[in-house]
Write a protein that holds these residues in place. Sequence first.
Motif, PDB file in Angstrom:
ATOM      1  N   ILE A  18       0.853  -1.180   0.000  1.00 55.20           N
ATOM      2  CA  ILE A  18       0.000   0.000   0.000  1.00 55.20           C
ATOM      3  C   ILE A  18       0.895   1.238   0.000  1.00 55.20           C
ATOM      4  O   ILE A  18       1.760   1.401   0.857  1.00 55.20           O
ATOM      5  CB  ILE A  18      -0.889   0.003   1.250  1.00 55.20           C
TER       6      ILE A  18
ATOM      7  N   SER B  15       3.304   1.353   3.312  1.00 50.47           N
ATOM      8  CA  SER B  15       2.843   0.810   4.580  1.00 50.47           C
ATOM      9  C   SER B  15       3.849  -0.190   5.133  1.00 50.47           C
ATOM     10  O   SER B  15       4.468  -0.950   4.372  1.00 50.47           O
ATOM     11  CB  SER B  15       1.491   0.125   4.408  1.00 50.47           C
TER      12      SER B  15
ATOM     13  N   ASN C  30       5.316  -3.527   6.380  1.00 52.19           N
ATOM     14  CA  ASN C  30       4.930  -4.867   5.946  1.00 52.19           C
ATOM     15  C   ASN C  30       5.937  -5.877   6.449  1.00 52.19           C
ATOM     16  O   ASN C  30       7.065  -5.539   6.793  1.00 52.19           O
ATOM     17  CB  ASN C  30       4.804  -4.927   4.427  1.00 52.19           C
TER      18      ASN C  30
ATOM     19  N   ASP D 133       0.903  -6.585   4.116  1.00 57.14           N
ATOM     20  CA  ASP D 133       0.866  -5.148   4.370  1.00 57.14           C
ATOM     21  C   ASP D 133       0.076  -4.885   5.638  1.00 57.14           C
ATOM     22  O   ASP D 133      -0.992  -5.463   5.841  1.00 57.14           O
ATOM     23  CB  ASP D 133       0.212  -4.403   3.206  1.00 57.14           C
TER      24      ASP D 133
ATOM     25  N   ASP E 193      -2.231  -2.546   7.577  1.00 60.08           N
ATOM     26  CA  ASP E 193      -3.129  -1.410   7.348  1.00 60.08           C
ATOM     27  C   ASP E 193      -4.257  -1.368   8.371  1.00 60.08           C
ATOM     28  O   ASP E 193      -5.248  -0.656   8.186  1.00 60.08           O
ATOM     29  CB  ASP E 193      -3.709  -1.466   5.942  1.00 60.08           C
TER      30      ASP E 193
ATOM     31  N   THR F 245     -13.412   0.827   1.063  1.00 66.25           N
ATOM     32  CA  THR F 245     -12.530  -0.144   0.448  1.00 66.25           C
ATOM     33  C   THR F 245     -13.328  -0.892  -0.615  1.00 66.25           C
ATOM     34  O   THR F 245     -14.383  -1.469  -0.292  1.00 66.25           O
ATOM     35  CB  THR F 245     -11.981  -1.141   1.479  1.00 66.25           C
TER      36      THR F 245
ATOM     37  N   ASN G 115      -8.063   6.974   3.583  1.00 66.06           N
ATOM     38  CA  ASN G 115      -7.230   6.336   2.565  1.00 66.06           C
ATOM     39  C   ASN G 115      -6.080   7.221   2.109  1.00 66.06           C
ATOM     40  O   ASN G 115      -4.989   6.723   1.826  1.00 66.06           O
ATOM     41  CB  ASN G 115      -8.090   5.947   1.357  1.00 66.06           C
TER      42      ASN G 115
ATOM     43  N   TRP H 189      -3.423   6.114   8.501  1.00 66.90           N
ATOM     44  CA  TRP H 189      -2.611   4.924   8.714  1.00 66.90           C
ATOM     45  C   TRP H 189      -3.421   3.641   8.536  1.00 66.90           C
ATOM     46  O   TRP H 189      -3.013   2.736   7.807  1.00 66.90           O
ATOM     47  CB  TRP H 189      -2.053   4.934  10.147  1.00 66.90           C
TER      48      TRP H 189
ATOM     49  N   THR I 226      -5.912   2.058   6.982  1.00 63.53           N
ATOM     50  CA  THR I 226      -6.824   2.093   5.838  1.00 63.53           C
ATOM     51  C   THR I 226      -7.633   0.811   5.683  1.00 63.53           C
ATOM     52  O   THR I 226      -8.481   0.732   4.794  1.00 63.53           O
ATOM     53  CB  THR I 226      -6.043   2.356   4.548  1.00 63.53           C
TER      54      THR I 226
ATOM     55  N   LEU J 131      -1.812  -0.893  13.334  1.00 62.99           N
ATOM     56  CA  LEU J 131      -0.879  -1.716  12.559  1.00 62.99           C
ATOM     57  C   LEU J 131      -0.183  -2.732  13.468  1.00 62.99           C
ATOM     58  O   LEU J 131      -0.020  -3.908  13.107  1.00 62.99           O
ATOM     59  CB  LEU J 131       0.162  -0.825  11.874  1.00 62.99           C
TER      60      LEU J 131
END
Length: 609
Positions: free
Chosen positions: A71, A135, A137, A149, A151, A174, A220, A224, A226, A503
């Motif tokens: 992302i 992002s 990962n 990832d 998110d 989304t 988005n 952070w 998303t 996250l």
Amino acid sequence: MTTKYYVVLHDGVDKTDFLSLVSSVVNEMLHRPHMFVALCTEAEARLLSFNESVKSVMKYDDNSITEEQAITKTVRYKLNTIGSFPPVGKYGPGTDLTTTFPTGSPYPPKGNWGLMRHTTGALTHNQEQIQVYTSPNYNDVNNNNAPIDLDGTSVDIILNIDSVLDLTDDEFKTLGVTRIQSFQWNTLTDMGSLASVNYSPSPLNLDAHSEAVAYIAVSNTYGWATGANISVWPRNQLGGFSGLFDNGYDCFRLFHQNKGNSRPTIVVDTLSTIATADAGDENTRQSAIMFRNDIYGEEIAPGGVDPFPLIHWKQYNSIGGSAYGHSTVRHQSGKITFTEGDYDALNLIPADRNEIKARIENIQNYDIYSTRYQPIENMIAAGVHKISSAGNYQTTTTIPGDADFNNGTFEAAGYTLSNIGNYSAFNRTSFHGAGDTIMVGALSSHKIENQTNETFAEFSCRGDRVDCVAAGQNIYLDLKINGFYNATGTSFASPQIAGMAALVLQRYPTTTPRQLRKYFREVAIDSNNTLYTSGNKQLTGSIYGDVAYFQDTAGCRGYSTKIALLPVDANTWAIPTSLSNDPITSSITEEDNKLNFTISEINSKLALT
């Protein structure tokens, strides 16, 4: 295009209700009542993952693994170097945008510079930046090292804000499906008296502050998390500020417990919990002051302590600090009542002093403990992660054991000015910082000329109760409802940490609230860059008492000087679940910081002799 998934339900859920929500069922798995295998589109899988009855939606492990692009998003911003601190003109909360504010353009570049600062490290100042956020990962060792990832997927974020969000806003969608959950809080046990929330009111009346908090945490373009589910507690529909404490924190606890604690829950608070200092009158005159665990009464001023030299002392700096760590505002922590006549401030024996100290150190003695503190403590004890802004009034905020934790004044009870009455704290965190709430200060968008270190935003509260700092000044956003907006204040630092926390919890969902607080306090930090400070607490012997410490405009007042950081390569992250659940205590002890001034020296400094 469909992909094969395991759909895992919570125990006791009837899976036949979910079979129609997928493109096709591959294996109903009659021998496992809590799961089945299905072919799903990405949108179907996403919707299932949002369902409260679904424990997880995982790609079937016989599929070939293809590396997916991380992302990414483009981030534009400009930070500034200044010649003095605080900067002339103070670009603090509430500052209007003008053609000279502060980049020389009426439309500074829009972008959440926190995305870059808290993943890649220090940023260049005095130059417009266009960078790509990737992002964080990691490689999933349980799935052929497939890249994952981070998110915020599988995490629920509750925004405690003034109003509902716009369900049509693409920033919260989304694959065309909104991540905003139109949850009815009155469906929770014993909450039937609450009003039903109207998630599509007309007019919407979404204020810019609330919209900006949501954008920084979960949008988005600027946010952070998303992939996180978004729930809203709209205070304008649910009883305002009082409704939050009457029902809100209990609702957040029940919301989390109803999931069987299977998905992490984060509550984002951006409350203003500051009270102006009492100017004092005959009935509220202060009879004594506690400073660094010593009580001063008649010794300082005949007839009791005049509050003005102590609370509104002669020396102020440009950000409102004053002697003894107090200013014209204080944290709204409540009062502790002492019965009239129990103690005479003019004749305190050592046993009296010890009893008074013991009483004010017990937070449960606050008059608002059961209505303000306790609901938050119960919510966090149930496993909910709470993240809050530290406040915008520059004041010091401390944790138990700090040399200044007990600093405060005592009201004279009744008309006898020597009686010790209600105790009001100077430096204790407001009730919104109860329990293991993560308290977030604001990192400035400015850097001081000729200094390599960054600094606190000039308005931010500070002290050792602040757990971390994040970007919270001059974050320019383009909001759907409210348009161009300068997000400045600790209110916009806390959603940075909330998004980052989502996250962390996506990868480590069993992390406890205390472990997460320690993670951002001690581990998820930029070890190469710290905040600028010209010194911590003042040592003994200063001719100005403690004023150099409390009026140090760049100083951290006990804060560790560390800045939040989550590197893009999440394979390098420390594991938060390995941290202990021991209480967090202060390292700034009374013994290390006792000023040891004589009574005559104190009188002289206060010009009372």
